[in-house]
Design an enzyme around this catalytic site. Structure first.
Site, PDB file in Angstrom:
ATOM      1  N   ARG A 120      -8.203  27.801 -19.203  1.00 49.46           N
ATOM      2  CA  ARG A 120      -7.618  28.457 -18.022  1.00 49.46           C
ATOM      3  C   ARG A 120      -8.640  28.739 -16.921  1.00 49.46           C
ATOM      4  O   ARG A 120      -8.409  29.567 -16.048  1.00 49.46           O
ATOM      5  CB  ARG A 120      -6.883  29.738 -18.427  1.00 49.46           C
ATOM      6  CG  ARG A 120      -5.704  29.478 -19.353  1.00 49.46           C
ATOM      7  CD  ARG A 120      -4.908  30.750 -19.596  1.00 49.46           C
ATOM      8  NE  ARG A 120      -3.721  30.468 -20.396  1.00 49.46           N
ATOM      9  CZ  ARG A 120      -3.682  30.533 -21.725  1.00 49.46           C
ATOM     10  NH1 ARG A 120      -4.768  30.871 -22.397  1.00 49.46           N
ATOM     11  NH2 ARG A 120      -2.566  30.261 -22.375  1.00 49.46           N
ATOM     12  N   LYS A 142     -10.492  21.418  -3.245  1.00 49.13           N
ATOM     13  CA  LYS A 142      -9.388  20.538  -3.621  1.00 49.13           C
ATOM     14  C   LYS A 142      -9.832  19.680  -4.798  1.00 49.13           C
ATOM     15  O   LYS A 142     -10.796  18.919  -4.701  1.00 49.13           O
ATOM     16  CB  LYS A 142      -8.986  19.636  -2.451  1.00 49.13           C
ATOM     17  CG  LYS A 142      -8.100  20.308  -1.416  1.00 49.13           C
ATOM     18  CD  LYS A 142      -7.597  19.285  -0.408  1.00 49.13           C
ATOM     19  CE  LYS A 142      -6.607  19.883   0.556  1.00 49.13           C
ATOM     20  NZ  LYS A 142      -6.079  18.886   1.521  1.00 49.13           N
ATOM     21  N   GLU A 184     -14.922  10.044   7.097  1.00 49.28           N
ATOM     22  CA  GLU A 184     -14.687  11.487   7.152  1.00 49.28           C
ATOM     23  C   GLU A 184     -15.514  12.144   8.258  1.00 49.28           C
ATOM     24  O   GLU A 184     -15.092  13.144   8.848  1.00 49.28           O
ATOM     25  CB  GLU A 184     -15.006  12.129   5.802  1.00 49.28           C
ATOM     26  CG  GLU A 184     -14.087  11.710   4.668  1.00 49.28           C
ATOM     27  CD  GLU A 184     -12.679  12.307   4.771  1.00 49.28           C
ATOM     28  OE1 GLU A 184     -12.437  13.127   5.678  1.00 49.28           O
ATOM     29  OE2 GLU A 184     -11.823  11.945   3.938  1.00 49.28           O
ATOM     30  N   LYS A 226     -15.838  22.212   8.048  1.00 48.12           N
ATOM     31  CA  LYS A 226     -14.924  22.360   6.916  1.00 48.12           C
ATOM     32  C   LYS A 226     -14.973  23.781   6.356  1.00 48.12           C
ATOM     33  O   LYS A 226     -13.942  24.344   5.976  1.00 48.12           O
ATOM     34  CB  LYS A 226     -15.225  21.343   5.825  1.00 48.12           C
ATOM     35  CG  LYS A 226     -14.137  21.341   4.755  1.00 48.12           C
ATOM     36  CD  LYS A 226     -14.058  20.071   3.961  1.00 48.12           C
ATOM     37  CE  LYS A 226     -12.798  20.049   3.095  1.00 48.12           C
ATOM     38  NZ  LYS A 226     -12.755  18.861   2.216  1.00 48.12           N
ATOM     39  N   GLU A 236      -4.099  25.317   2.698  1.00 48.44           N
ATOM     40  CA  GLU A 236      -3.429  24.393   3.601  1.00 48.44           C
ATOM     41  C   GLU A 236      -2.024  24.843   3.996  1.00 48.44           C
ATOM     42  O   GLU A 236      -1.069  24.071   3.970  1.00 48.44           O
ATOM     43  CB  GLU A 236      -3.379  22.992   2.975  1.00 48.44           C
ATOM     44  CG  GLU A 236      -3.259  21.873   3.995  1.00 48.44           C
ATOM     45  CD  GLU A 236      -3.411  20.501   3.382  1.00 48.44           C
ATOM     46  OE1 GLU A 236      -2.445  19.747   3.387  1.00 48.44           O
ATOM     47  OE2 GLU A 236      -4.522  20.189   2.887  1.00 48.44           O
ATOM     48  N   ARG A 240      -5.713  24.121   7.976  1.00 47.38           N
ATOM     49  CA  ARG A 240      -6.402  23.132   7.143  1.00 47.38           C
ATOM     50  C   ARG A 240      -5.727  21.770   7.172  1.00 47.38           C
ATOM     51  O   ARG A 240      -6.365  20.746   6.902  1.00 47.38           O
ATOM     52  CB  ARG A 240      -6.520  23.645   5.699  1.00 47.38           C
ATOM     53  CG  ARG A 240      -7.385  22.739   4.830  1.00 47.38           C
ATOM     54  CD  ARG A 240      -7.743  23.365   3.495  1.00 47.38           C
ATOM     55  NE  ARG A 240      -8.568  22.456   2.713  1.00 47.38           N
ATOM     56  CZ  ARG A 240      -9.169  22.769   1.566  1.00 47.38           C
ATOM     57  NH1 ARG A 240      -9.045  23.989   1.068  1.00 47.38           N
ATOM     58  NH2 ARG A 240      -9.893  21.880   0.917  1.00 47.38           N
ATOM     59  N   ASN A 244      -6.291  16.439   7.529  1.00 41.57           N
ATOM     60  CA  ASN A 244      -5.586  15.261   7.016  1.00 41.57           C
ATOM     61  C   ASN A 244      -5.445  14.160   8.062  1.00 41.57           C
ATOM     62  O   ASN A 244      -4.768  13.148   7.799  1.00 41.57           O
ATOM     63  CB  ASN A 244      -4.200  15.663   6.505  1.00 41.57           C
ATOM     64  CG  ASN A 244      -4.281  16.549   5.273  1.00 41.57           C
ATOM     65  OD1 ASN A 244      -5.098  16.332   4.393  1.00 41.57           O
ATOM     66  ND2 ASN A 244      -3.435  17.575   5.227  1.00 41.57           N
ATOM     67  N   HIS A 247      -5.330  10.550   7.043  1.00 44.47           N
ATOM     68  CA  HIS A 247      -5.119  10.482   5.603  1.00 44.47           C
ATOM     69  C   HIS A 247      -3.706  10.059   5.219  1.00 44.47           C
ATOM     70  O   HIS A 247      -3.519   9.429   4.175  1.00 44.47           O
ATOM     71  CB  HIS A 247      -5.440  11.831   4.965  1.00 44.47           C
ATOM     72  CG  HIS A 247      -6.903  12.107   4.867  1.00 44.47           C
ATOM     73  ND1 HIS A 247      -7.727  12.178   5.980  1.00 44.47           N
ATOM     74  CD2 HIS A 247      -7.708  12.321   3.795  1.00 44.47           C
ATOM     75  CE1 HIS A 247      -8.960  12.431   5.579  1.00 44.47           C
ATOM     76  NE2 HIS A 247      -8.974  12.516   4.271  1.00 44.47           N
ATOM     77  N   HIS A 251      -3.832   7.107   2.794  1.00 39.38           N
ATOM     78  CA  HIS A 251      -3.382   7.169   1.405  1.00 39.38           C
ATOM     79  C   HIS A 251      -2.359   6.074   1.100  1.00 39.38           C
ATOM     80  O   HIS A 251      -2.328   5.529  -0.009  1.00 39.38           O
ATOM     81  CB  HIS A 251      -2.770   8.542   1.108  1.00 39.38           C
ATOM     82  CG  HIS A 251      -3.783   9.636   0.997  1.00 39.38           C
ATOM     83  ND1 HIS A 251      -3.428  10.966   0.927  1.00 39.38           N
ATOM     84  CD2 HIS A 251      -5.135   9.605   0.948  1.00 39.38           C
ATOM     85  CE1 HIS A 251      -4.525  11.704   0.829  1.00 39.38           C
ATOM     86  NE2 HIS A 251      -5.570  10.900   0.844  1.00 39.38           N
ATOM     87  N   HIS A 264     -11.947   5.279  -0.199  1.00 47.88           N
ATOM     88  CA  HIS A 264     -11.126   6.273   0.492  1.00 47.88           C
ATOM     89  C   HIS A 264     -11.480   6.380   1.977  1.00 47.88           C
ATOM     90  O   HIS A 264     -10.598   6.378   2.835  1.00 47.88           O
ATOM     91  CB  HIS A 264     -11.309   7.636  -0.189  1.00 47.88           C
ATOM     92  CG  HIS A 264     -10.662   8.767   0.538  1.00 47.88           C
ATOM     93  ND1 HIS A 264      -9.293   8.872   0.696  1.00 47.88           N
ATOM     94  CD2 HIS A 264     -11.199   9.845   1.180  1.00 47.88           C
ATOM     95  CE1 HIS A 264      -9.012   9.969   1.379  1.00 47.88           C
ATOM     96  NE2 HIS A 264     -10.135  10.572   1.687  1.00 47.88           N
TER      97      HIS A 264
END
Length: 362
Positions: A120, A142, A184, A226, A236, A240, A244, A247, A251, A264
């Site tokens: 956990r 993330k 990026e 960032k 987000e 935030r 993206n 992205h 993606h 990526h």
């Protein structure tokens, strides 16, 4: 060495940026009550940096084991994630242990997700070894693995205890990896900072000659941006989402070509060009700004042409599985100027299909 703080109250943590950093004391500072460490890395990074890291950690009194994964986006899977958890259990690691993520974005994402789930939640530290990881994926918490139907669809927000970016690691990167990182970097400039954008137009090609001053400026600026965004909107819910940019389209490219076919950052680069073209078509930016952004992507050696095997319908099919879809509506981050973006939810699928197909015809 410089330190940037990601401000999240009791979960705030430092980002260390320097050259030839001794990791041991910084890890010890970040994990003062931990003795057992599992270093998660991959088959490419391990021969380069694992022994150095293990020696520096052992000199601080840590007990160190390692888990070496296959390299590449195609291995960002539940099986690799399970491999990390199995290594922790086989070594009887408890809640008083921690994970060290040594590698690029794939390693960092999977190691962080494993840390979030094991018993956990146990602490972890990011030690990024690629430009993309240093400027983006190691910061912000993330963590995720991919699913065949979508990228990063299974994961958690889980912050590290520290990020340690030693710029000398970038000297071993092939050009393709530097290019992926620049995807990026360019994104950061376009969404947030016109001054940084102007710096990149003049200096981005120095990255390919391993200019440490340029790399230091780039990594520092991206981490500052960032950190600021994450500190304001960790999960987000608002601001935030601007991160993206590029992205949503990117993606879709990764999913359609097969994860790992393009890096990526390469997919994000083309995604930015498509998003900027959509902005131009909507009258949000000038032709001059669009040409400038596309030219900067070219200078970064990013792809700017849509793959022959993709059409507009392919993009929509994959973007429908994107985790940023809300109530069936795809949200697009579009530039309104160099240094500024907004989020739009009124873009019809037919508009995107027509745009992509027109770009392919050019």
């Amino acid at each position: 060495m410089e330190t940037i703080t990601v401000g999240l109250d009791t979960r705030s943590y430092p980002i260390y940026i320097g050259n030839e950093i001794n990791y041991g004391p910084l890890v010890s500072k970040a994990l003062p009550k931990i003795k057992d460490l599992m270093v998660v890395t991959n088959e490419t990074v391990a021969p380069l940096y694992l022994e150095r890291l293990q020696n520096e950690l052992k000199s601080e009194g840590f007990n160190v084991k390692s888990c070496i994964l296959k390299d590449g986006e195609s291995y960002k899977t539940v099986d690799s994630w399970w491999q990390i958890l199995t290594a922790l259990m086989e070594n009887a690691y408890g809640r008083d242990s921690a994970i060290i993520a040594l590698g690029g974005g794939v390693v960092g994402d999977m190691a962080g997700f494993a840390a979030s789930a094991y018993q956990r939640g146990i602490p972890f530290v990011q030690i990024p070894t690629t430009l993309l990881a240093m400027v983006d994926s190691s910061v912000g918490g993330k963590t995720a693995i991919n699913h065949p139907l979508g990228k990063n669809m299974i994961g958690a927000f889980y912050q590290p205890k520290a990020v340690i970016a030693s710029l000398d690691c970038l000297k071993t990167l092939p050009e393709k990896e530097l290019t992926a990182g620049l995807g990026e970097v360019v994104k950061t400039a376009i969404i947030y900072d016109r001054g940084f954008y102007d710096f990149l137009t003049q200096n981005i090609q120095k990255v390919f000659s391993d200019d440490l001053d340029t790399l230091h400026t780039i990594v520092k600026k991206c981490c500052e941006v960032k950190s600021s965004v994450v500190s304001e909107d960790e999960k987000e819910h608002g601001l935030r989402a601007i991160l993206n940019y590029g992205h949503t389209f990117g993606h879709a490219i990764e999913a359609h070509l097969g994860f790992g076919t393009w890096l990526h950052g390469e997919a994000v680069g083309l995604g930015m060009v498509i998003a900027s073209a959509l902005s131009l078509k909507r009258g949000l930016i000038s032709k001059e700004d669009f040409d400038s952004m596309k030219d900067l992507c070219k200078k970064a050696k990013l792809p700017v042409s849509i793959p022959d095997c993709m059409n507009g319908d392919d993009f929509i099919k994959h973007m429908r599985h994107d985790k940023k879809v809300r109530h069936g509506i795809i949200r697009y981050v579009l530039p309104t100027a160099i240094g500024s973006v907004k989020i739009f939810s009124d873009v019809d699928d037919s508009e995107v299909v027509a745009l992509v197909n027109s770009l392919k015809a050019e």
